[in-house]
Design a protein around this motif. Structure first.
Motif, PDB file in Angstrom:
ATOM      1  N   ILE A  58      -5.488  29.740  -3.366  1.00 21.71           N
ATOM      2  CA  ILE A  58      -4.861  28.406  -3.400  1.00 21.71           C
ATOM      3  C   ILE A  58      -3.356  28.597  -3.612  1.00 21.71           C
ATOM      4  CG2 ILE A  58      -4.823  26.147  -4.535  1.00 21.71           C
ATOM      5  CD1 ILE A  58      -7.611  26.703  -5.606  1.00 21.71           C
ATOM      6  N   SER A  59      -2.583  27.958  -2.772  1.00 22.27           N
ATOM      7  CA  SER A  59      -1.134  27.988  -2.979  1.00 22.27           C
ATOM      8  C   SER A  59      -0.615  26.558  -3.052  1.00 22.27           C
ATOM      9  CB  SER A  59      -0.431  28.771  -1.873  1.00 22.27           C
ATOM     10  OG  SER A  59      -0.531  28.087  -0.656  1.00 22.27           O
ATOM     11  N   THR A  60       0.617  26.428  -3.500  1.00 23.46           N
ATOM     12  CA  THR A  60       1.157  25.080  -3.657  1.00 23.46           C
ATOM     13  C   THR A  60       2.678  25.072  -3.502  1.00 23.46           C
ATOM     14  OG1 THR A  60       0.911  23.093  -5.020  1.00 23.46           O
ATOM     15  CG2 THR A  60       1.580  25.078  -6.181  1.00 23.46           C
ATOM     16  N   ASP A  61       3.234  23.858  -3.491  1.00 27.74           N
ATOM     17  CA  ASP A  61       4.691  23.669  -3.517  1.00 27.74           C
ATOM     18  C   ASP A  61       5.051  22.982  -4.828  1.00 27.74           C
ATOM     19  OD1 ASP A  61       4.869  24.468  -0.825  1.00 27.74           O
ATOM     20  OD2 ASP A  61       4.634  22.415  -0.111  1.00 27.74           O
ATOM     21  N   ILE A  62       6.149  23.410  -5.432  1.00 25.44           N
ATOM     22  CA  ILE A  62       6.636  22.751  -6.654  1.00 25.44           C
ATOM     23  C   ILE A  62       8.127  22.464  -6.494  1.00 25.44           C
ATOM     24  CG2 ILE A  62       7.094  23.020  -9.149  1.00 25.44           C
ATOM     25  CD1 ILE A  62       4.129  22.916  -8.790  1.00 25.44           C
ATOM     26  N   ALA A  99     -10.356  31.112   4.179  1.00 20.41           N
ATOM     27  CA  ALA A  99     -10.597  30.721   2.782  1.00 20.41           C
ATOM     28  C   ALA A  99      -9.254  30.587   2.082  1.00 20.41           C
ATOM     29  CB  ALA A  99     -11.469  31.767   2.106  1.00 20.41           C
ATOM     30  N   PHE A 100      -8.512  29.610   2.506  1.00 21.36           N
ATOM     31  CA  PHE A 100      -7.143  29.451   2.018  1.00 21.36           C
ATOM     32  C   PHE A 100      -6.794  27.973   1.994  1.00 21.36           C
ATOM     33  CE2 PHE A 100      -2.661  28.938   3.507  1.00 21.36           C
ATOM     34  CZ  PHE A 100      -2.060  29.302   2.318  1.00 21.36           C
ATOM     35  N   MET A 101      -6.273  27.531   0.864  1.00 24.39           N
ATOM     36  CA  MET A 101      -5.907  26.118   0.745  1.00 24.39           C
ATOM     37  C   MET A 101      -4.481  26.008   0.210  1.00 24.39           C
ATOM     38  SD  MET A 101      -6.830  22.926   0.929  1.00 24.39           S
ATOM     39  CE  MET A 101      -8.603  22.939   1.048  1.00 24.39           C
ATOM     40  N   HIS A 102      -3.602  25.476   1.042  1.00 28.26           N
ATOM     41  CA  HIS A 102      -2.250  25.189   0.548  1.00 28.26           C
ATOM     42  C   HIS A 102      -2.220  23.696   0.215  1.00 28.26           C
ATOM     43  CE1 HIS A 102       2.002  25.499  -0.112  1.00 28.26           C
ATOM     44  NE2 HIS A 102       2.142  24.376   0.574  1.00 28.26           N
ATOM     45  N   LEU A 103      -2.210  23.384  -1.067  1.00 31.21           N
ATOM     46  CA  LEU A 103      -2.292  21.988  -1.500  1.00 31.21           C
ATOM     47  C   LEU A 103      -1.041  21.661  -2.336  1.00 31.21           C
ATOM     48  CD1 LEU A 103      -4.382  19.674  -1.271  1.00 31.21           C
ATOM     49  CD2 LEU A 103      -5.359  20.454  -3.435  1.00 31.21           C
ATOM     50  N   PRO A 104      -0.081  20.955  -1.726  1.00 32.06           N
ATOM     51  CA  PRO A 104       1.211  20.765  -2.409  1.00 32.06           C
ATOM     52  C   PRO A 104       1.091  19.847  -3.632  1.00 32.06           C
ATOM     53  CG  PRO A 104       1.385  20.349  -0.043  1.00 32.06           C
ATOM     54  CD  PRO A 104      -0.068  20.395  -0.363  1.00 32.06           C
ATOM     55  N   LEU A 105       1.370  20.414  -4.801  1.00 29.15           N
ATOM     56  CA  LEU A 105       1.281  19.644  -6.055  1.00 29.15           C
ATOM     57  C   LEU A 105       2.611  18.940  -6.352  1.00 29.15           C
ATOM     58  CD1 LEU A 105       0.042  18.911  -8.844  1.00 29.15           C
ATOM     59  CD2 LEU A 105       0.768  21.158  -9.662  1.00 29.15           C
ATOM     60  N   TRP A 156      -9.665  32.796  13.872  1.00 29.25           N
ATOM     61  CA  TRP A 156      -9.569  32.126  12.578  1.00 29.25           C
ATOM     62  C   TRP A 156      -8.877  30.782  12.744  1.00 29.25           C
ATOM     63  CZ3 TRP A 156      -7.520  36.573   8.928  1.00 29.25           C
ATOM     64  CH2 TRP A 156      -8.609  37.332   8.489  1.00 29.25           C
ATOM     65  N   ILE A 157      -9.158  29.912  11.788  1.00 31.09           N
ATOM     66  CA  ILE A 157      -8.493  28.597  11.783  1.00 31.09           C
ATOM     67  C   ILE A 157      -7.828  28.415  10.414  1.00 31.09           C
ATOM     68  CG2 ILE A 157      -8.817  26.091  12.004  1.00 31.09           C
ATOM     69  CD1 ILE A 157     -11.641  26.849  13.229  1.00 31.09           C
ATOM     70  N   ARG A 158      -6.582  27.993  10.443  1.00 28.66           N
ATOM     71  CA  ARG A 158      -5.918  27.547   9.208  1.00 28.66           C
ATOM     72  C   ARG A 158      -5.371  26.156   9.462  1.00 28.66           C
ATOM     73  NH1 ARG A 158      -5.045  32.161   6.094  1.00 28.66           N
ATOM     74  NH2 ARG A 158      -4.878  34.027   7.347  1.00 28.66           N
ATOM     75  N   PHE A 159      -4.988  25.475   8.406  1.00 26.34           N
ATOM     76  CA  PHE A 159      -4.331  24.180   8.591  1.00 26.34           C
ATOM     77  C   PHE A 159      -3.288  23.979   7.501  1.00 26.34           C
ATOM     78  CE2 PHE A 159      -8.313  23.543   6.298  1.00 26.34           C
ATOM     79  CZ  PHE A 159      -7.916  22.844   5.172  1.00 26.34           C
TER      80      PHE A 159
END
Ligand code: SF4
Length: 435
Positions: A298-302, A256-262, A228-231
């Motif tokens: 989808i995960s994020t940072d707040i 199928a994972f996106m960590h997109l810091p909001l 698997w590949i993550r980034f």
């Protein structure tokens, strides 16, 4: 044989650096141990991102004084982000420290120091060819087969709250050819998950060709093998649709994972943070993910309580969280850091007010995460088994980055399995192994 222990704080870039150091030492015939009092060499990889973390590291180092008294031959080396700007303070505050090497210093200096320490304690003939910049798979059998691979270092973005451009320096992308060679080796050594790392992976630009992040991701996905590949982390300022399309093109390889810091749902605060995007742009990117990768998490940072954050700004953040329904949020109270612009900004909120906002946000997210996780009840998920969990079950991770617990034989560690999900909570999925 020299025994070494590494204590790592902070982000996955630090994990990758620690892996590279561990590989280097193992190849010098040293042995990695997992408690400090077994070690002849202790390395502490430091993180400067929040003041609380920094204070915790100081007290950890302070506690090592006792060990040093018991064993005067013990060597203690400090690396990482705090080491970049508090070198002298480390030497004067902890006079038992052997060596300090900051994250932005030439890695060859650390390499030479490690060789010197090892040579003083044993005669090793392997003076190697491991590049400390990349990280990569851990070479000890005990560890999981995740390979953290730095594709770049540093950052040019200067978000006004962030110390990283000062501790890790300006952004430098590594050669795509070298990265691919490194990953091929990791796969041969048994890596099952490649994690591509950078402070802002979307701005990756190979210094020797026109390969950008999307084409690098595709080149990794084209390599042979079951992995698997993550980034982490993409930056919404630079996120492009072609990255999402590449993810959709290789669903078996790219998680199928996106960590997109909001960071904030208020455009006023995003501007004060110098983030370089607004909520409209962010929502457009989330729309791409939902369209091209409908099963992705989808995960994020707040950051809560950034200077100038009014009740209305905080409410804007809450509204966008309710709209997107993130699977996971890493949320923190704003922590003023040396060198950054935000430290000089007027901050009228008390710590208690910030804590109340954080508590509210985190409570909301628990409900959203639980509700999102309920979708998986009765579904079968392919997972990579990482380790034994504290409760005696095995801990695996899904492509969507869920922690999945199940009963199984420890020989399954490091392999892919299919798990039927029987129970969920906000933080975990629990299931049974499909034989
Ligand atoms: S993008 Fe912003 S938050 Fe991330 S490392 Fe760079 S300056 Fe820090």
């Amino acid at each position: 044989m020299l025994k070494f222990f590494i204590q790592t704080y902070g982000c996955q870039a630090n994990v990758a650096d620690s892996q590279a150091i561990a590989n280097f030492l193992v190849n010098l015939d040293c042995e990695q141990v997992f408690t400090e009092n077994q070690a002849d060499l202790i390395l502490i990889n430091t993180c400067a991102i929040r003041d609380k973390a920094e204070q915790k590291i100081y007290s950890y180092i302070g506690r090592l004084a006792k060990l040093q008294k018991q064993n005067s031959l013990l060597k203690i080396i400090i690396v990482g982000c705090i080491a970049s700007y508090k070198k002298q303070e480390f030497y004067s505050r902890f006079n038992f420290i052997t060596f300090v090497n900051g994250a932005r210093e030439d890695k060859n200096i650390l390499r030479d120091k490690l060789i010197e320490v090892v040579m003083l304690s044993q005669s090793s003939k392997n003076v190697l060819d491991i590049d400390l910049k990349f990280g990569g798979i851990k070479q000890e059998k005990k560890h999981s087969t995740q390979a953290f691979v730095n594709i770049m270092t540093g950052c040019n973005n200067f978000c006004t709250y962030c110390i990283v451009p000062f501790t890790r320096g300006r952004e430098v992308s590594y050669s795509s050819q070298e990265i691919l060679e490194k990953i091929k080796q990791d796969i041969i050594l048994g890596a099952k998950e490649i994690v591509l790392l950078g402070q802002n992976v979307n701005s990756y630009k190979c210094p020797k060709s026109n390969i950008n992040f999307a084409s690098l991701l595709e080149a990794v996905a084209e390599l042979d093998g079951e992995f698997w590949i993550r980034f982490v982390s993409p930056h919404p300022k630079d996120m492009t649709l072609d990255v999402i399309k590449i993810m959709a093109k290789y669903p078996d390889k790219i998680c199928a994972f996106m960590h997109l810091p909001l960071q904030s749902g208020s455009n006023k605060i995003l501007e004060l943070m110098n983030r370089g995007y607004n909520t409209e742009k962010y929502l457009e990117q989330v729309g791409w993910v939902k369209e091209y990768l409908p099963h992705a998490t989808i995960s994020t940072d707040i950051i809560v309580g950034f200077p100038g954050e009014t009740e209305k700004d905080f409410q804007d953040t809450i509204d966008i969280i309710k709209k997107i329904k993130f699977d996971n949020i890493f949320s923190f109270i704003f922590s003023p850091r040396k060198f950054t612009k935000a430290i000089l900004m007027q901050d009228d909120l008390s710590y208690d007010q910030k804590q109340a906002r954080l508590d509210f946000l985190q409570k909301l997210q628990v409900d959203i995460s639980r509700e999102n996780n309920e979708k998986y009840l009765g579904k079968i998920l392919k997972c990579l088994v990482e380790k034994e969990a504290v409760n005696g079950m095995l801990l695996a991770r899904s492509s969507g980055n869920h922690t999945v617990l199940f009963n199984g034989n420890i020989e399954l560690i490091d392999s892919f399995v299919n798990i039927n999900i029987d129970k969920v909570s906000a933080t975990n999925l629990v299931g049974s192994l499909i034989k």
